[in-house]
Design a protein around this motif. Structure first.
Motif, PDB file in Angstrom:
ATOM      1  N   LEU A   1       2.171   6.728  -0.907  1.00 40.23           N
ATOM      2  CA  LEU A   1       1.174   5.713  -1.238  1.00 40.23           C
ATOM      3  C   LEU A   1       1.455   5.097  -2.593  1.00 40.23           C
ATOM      4  O   LEU A   1       1.861   5.790  -3.529  1.00 40.23           O
TER       5      LEU A   1
ATOM      6  N   ASP B   1       0.812  -1.226   0.000  1.00 34.71           N
ATOM      7  CA  ASP B   1       0.000   0.000   0.000  1.00 34.71           C
ATOM      8  C   ASP B   1       0.844   1.275   0.000  1.00 34.71           C
ATOM      9  O   ASP B   1       0.358   2.339  -0.333  1.00 34.71           O
ATOM     10  N   PHE B   2       2.085   1.149   0.428  1.00 32.69           N
ATOM     11  CA  PHE B   2       2.969   2.317   0.430  1.00 32.69           C
ATOM     12  C   PHE B   2       4.414   1.851   0.333  1.00 32.69           C
ATOM     13  O   PHE B   2       4.730   0.689   0.611  1.00 32.69           O
TER      14      PHE B   2
ATOM     15  N   GLY C   1      -2.563   1.753  -2.531  1.00 34.29           N
ATOM     16  CA  GLY C   1      -2.795   2.581  -1.358  1.00 34.29           C
ATOM     17  C   GLY C   1      -3.685   3.770  -1.670  1.00 34.29           C
ATOM     18  O   GLY C   1      -4.527   4.169  -0.847  1.00 34.29           O
TER      19      GLY C   1
END
Length: 771
Positions: free
Chosen positions: A260, A248-249, A264
């Motif tokens: 992100l 997600d990041f 994300g």
């Protein structure tokens, strides 16, 4: 011959000249020893008189140094060694004297400080903490007072009047941060008498590398309350805590940033019920999420900050000391408060800011001393025009610096470190264990407790006992586990029987990001010819190796982990990795300075105009010029707009004949000012002058604060321009220049409008406004 060769020759020439001057001072030893106390005290008045009659500082230097040297012997029983005299001469030249731990830097500074204080413009001794400032002001202060000079100590707890008194002394001891904040606050006062400083003439910086390099990456910021806080920090914190790293990041360790991923971004849009997070309307939300990511996945508790008394307290990563009263800016502090569940404060607004680089360059003459500076000589020369001279030790260094012990994992490393501590303790040899953070400090302490090994802990949680703890670290059988602070400024003296056991053993729990910091830790051992030993313990899981190692070295590290490569090669890689980290941090400081140089030009212009107004009894010449500038700009507007502007300045718009010439501006300016004089003629002149000055300063301050805060936000967002192939610093300079010009126009227009709409004010009305 190349530039470096020329610099080397210049340095050699200056060093040899300093040695010759030192011989002149030493030759006066008997002459000054034979003086009575009264005769020695009389030297101060005599030298001051010589300066007043045109003699140069260099001409009185030998006598001033000889007097200070003899006074030191009589007052505190310490007679500066020849190498200390040499160090003092280099400090007087505005350079850096590198003197090893235990060589007496505190006493060395007495001679150049005494000499420069004779000019009557103030001489500052600047230290890294208030304990040292207070200790040295009392300890060395007796020498100066014996010679007839006044000594003050500037502490955070002092009132403005007490600070003013401390700075009015011939010699002032203070910390770098308190001095910088006093400078910023002095440029926010409403009366000249409210200032506390009286100029920046000469300074000696103790632990100069800590102040001008380690702390130079973080500017000094005075903040005030910003907008009312909402709960977006908490919402953003909850959101990022549910994200998965590398899915997600992503994290860039070198830039210490997190962003992100596409996945994300989709999660954020779903969580916050928006279609496009990067739509301009959602800029604030992006700001909250970015800060929450950085707080949770970049900033580490007990490394960059500690939690205490329901607040976040910053920790200086290079010294391990708490930085009371300092906050992370631009919402990061509030994001960390949300992360730690500490009461969130209102987000702050930047009121005034300056980097240490630009602040200390304001001194007429700046010098410094430390045990470790030579490795950063290029930066000192480029940024501050200060050379670094290695002053010989009074006695040869006999400490043994062992090669690093290298390990695959942190567990292996810590187990070996604990075993070595236990072994040394069994012999009675004193041990100092240096750690880079509070968390590692406490981990090693807990491991020693499990083995029932008595020891003392020193970190940001108990730094008020720093000097006391360090002073006992050289006793037989002592084990001290300390963060980087390791009592800089307090010598570790060997207790009875400790020298026979090998002296102080310094063990580093890992290599630091700079060799200079490693050398500081090593230097705690082996003072004044004492025996000692130092060694660092390094694992491939240490931050230095995971964050800064180059791609080409990763293969060799993998081979070592699998037992296919030898330790010698890894030691070479560790050194190269450390050099890479130093280079990246230097780039970071250069970048900070490059941005602040833009603001420094603007700051200089604003502070100069502010000082001009502050020092004027009557600011009529200033607002007369502002009226002319305002009308010269407004006359270029459309006819109707300009007529409305004239009306707003309380004069008949029909006085304008339609011409836009320079002479027309002059005539209209005179009309505006005459009308103003007519309206204000019956107002008490003192009230009027005070009112006019206050209005101008309040408008200037308001606009400058708004501008500084906007420039801080611009600094953060400008890096996105890099994606458009625009150098962020160039974009910042260009946009900053435009914003500054707009601000100056606003100051001019608002001041003219406010003043020209003043009416006669009675004394009781003025008193009511003042209250």
């Amino acid at each position: 011959m190349g530039l470096l060769g020329n610099l080397f020759n210049v340095d050699q020439k200056e060093f040899h000249q300093a040695e010759k001057t030192a011989q002149k001072i030493l030759a006066k030893e008997t002459e000054y020893a034979n003086k009575s106390d009264d005769e020695l005290k009389a030297v101060t008045a005599s030298l001051r008189e010589e300066l007043e009659h045109g003699k140069k500082m260099d001409a009185i230097l030998p006598d001033a140094f000889a007097a200070a040297r003899e006074a030191s012997k009589r007052v505190i029983g310490q007679f500066p060694y020849p190498v200390q005299v040499l160090g003092g001469i280099l400090l007087n030249d505005g350079d850096i004297a590198e003197m090893k731990t235990g060589e007496g830097k505190t006493l060395t500074a007495v001679m150049p400080i005494y000499l420069n204080a004779l000019e009557g413009k103030g001489a500052h001794v600047i230290t890294v903490n208030e304990y040292l400032a207070d200790r040295d002001a009392k300890w060395m202060g007796d020498i100066y007072r014996f010679l007839g000079l006044s000594v003050g100590c500037n502490l955070h707890s002092l009132s403005p009047s007490e600070k003013r008194e401390a700075y009015a002394c011939d010699i002032t001891y203070t910390t770098n941060s308190e001095l910088g904040f006093d400078y910023l606050r002095d440029n926010m006062v409403m009366e000249p008498s409210q200032r506390v400083l009286r100029g920046l003439h000469y300074a000696v910086l103790d632990e100069v590398d800590s102040i001008l390099i380690d702390e130079a990456r973080t500017p000094l910021i005075i903040s005030g309350p910003g907008e009312i806080l909402d709960e977006n920090y908490i919402h953003a914190d909850r959101f990022v805590k549910g994200l998965k790293r590398d899915i997600d990041f992503t994290i860039d360790q070198e830039d210490r940033s997190a962003s992100l991923s596409e996945k994300g971004i989709r999660k954020a849009e779903k969580a916050f019920k928006i279609e496009n997070i990067y739509n301009g309307r959602n800029a604030d939300l992006v700001h909250y999420i970015q800060n929450a990511l950085r707080a949770n996945y970049i900033m580490s508790r007990d490394v960059e900050y500690v939690v205490g008394d329901d607040e976040i307290i910053l920790v200086d990563q290079f010294t391990g000391r708490k930085m009371e009263g300092r906050e992370f800016s631009d919402g990061l502090h509030q994001a960390i408060q949300a992360k730690e569940g500490v009461g969130i404060k209102q987000e702050t607004q930047t009121l005034a800011t300056i980097t240490y680089q630009n602040f200390f360059r304001l001194y007429t003459k700046l010098s410094g001393m430390t045990g470790t500076a030579k490795t950063e000589e290029n930066e000192f020369l480029d940024t501050y025009n200060m050379r670094v001279f290695e002053v010989p030790t009074n006695r040869p260094i006999i400490r043994t610096d062992e090669p690093d012990e290298v390990f695959r994992t942190k567990k292996e490393k810590y187990d070996a470190l604990i075993d070595e501590i236990i072994h040394l303790h069994s012999t009675g040899q004193p041990v100092l264990v240096g750690t880079i953070s509070v968390s590692v400090n406490e981990l090693i302490s807990s491991m020693l407790k499990k083995k029932n090994i008595p020891h003392t802990v020193l970190n940001a949680r108990n730094d008020e006992h720093e000097a006391e703890i360090i002073a006992h670290a050289g006793q037989k059988g002592a084990i001290t586990v300390a963060t980087n602070m390791a009592g800089r400024g307090t010598d570790i003296k060997l207790g009875e029987g400790a020298a026979e056991l090998g002296g102080l053993a310094v063990l580093g729990s890992e290599r630091h990001e700079a060799k200079r910091i490693d050398n500081q830790l090593r230097g705690r051992s082996g003072r004044q010819g004492d025996p000692g030993v130092s060694r660092f313990y390094v694992s491939m899981e240490d931050d230095l190796m995971t964050q800064y190692v180059s791609e080409e070295s990763k293969g060799a590290i993998e081979d070592f982990i699998q037992g296919k490569d030898n330790a010698d090669r890894i030691r070479t890689i560790i050194d190269k990795t450390q050099e890479r980290a130093v280079g990246l941090h230097y780039d970071s400081r250069k970048n900070t300075l490059e941005f602040d140089n833009v603001l420094m030009q603007q700051r200089t212009a604003i502070y100069a105009q502010r000082d001009q107004a502050l020092n004027m009894d009557d600011i009529k010449p200033l607002y007369t010029e502002l009226v002319k500038q305002d009308l010269a700009q407004a006359i270029e507007w459309a006819e109707e707009s300009f007529r409305d502007h004239l009306t707003s300045l309380q004069i008949n718009a029909d006085l304008w004949n339609g011409s836009r010439s320079h002479s027309t501006v002059e005539v209209l300016s005179e009309d505006v000012l005459n009308a103003y004089e007519e309206r204000m003629k019956d107002t008490d002149q003192n009230i009027r002058h005070h009112m006019e000055k206050s209005i101008f300063l309040q408008i200037l301050d308001h606009e400058w604060i708004q501008h500084v805060d906007a420039m801080e936000h611009l600094k953060v967002s400008i890096h996105l321009r890099g994606y458009a192939q625009v150098k962020p610093a160039d974009a910042y300079k260009e946009e900053g220049y435009e914003r500054f010009n707009n601000m100056m126009s606003n100051i001019r227009e608002q001041t003219v409008m406010a003043l020209m709409n003043l009416r006669k004010m009675k004394e009781e009305e003025h008193a009511e406004i003042q209250n």
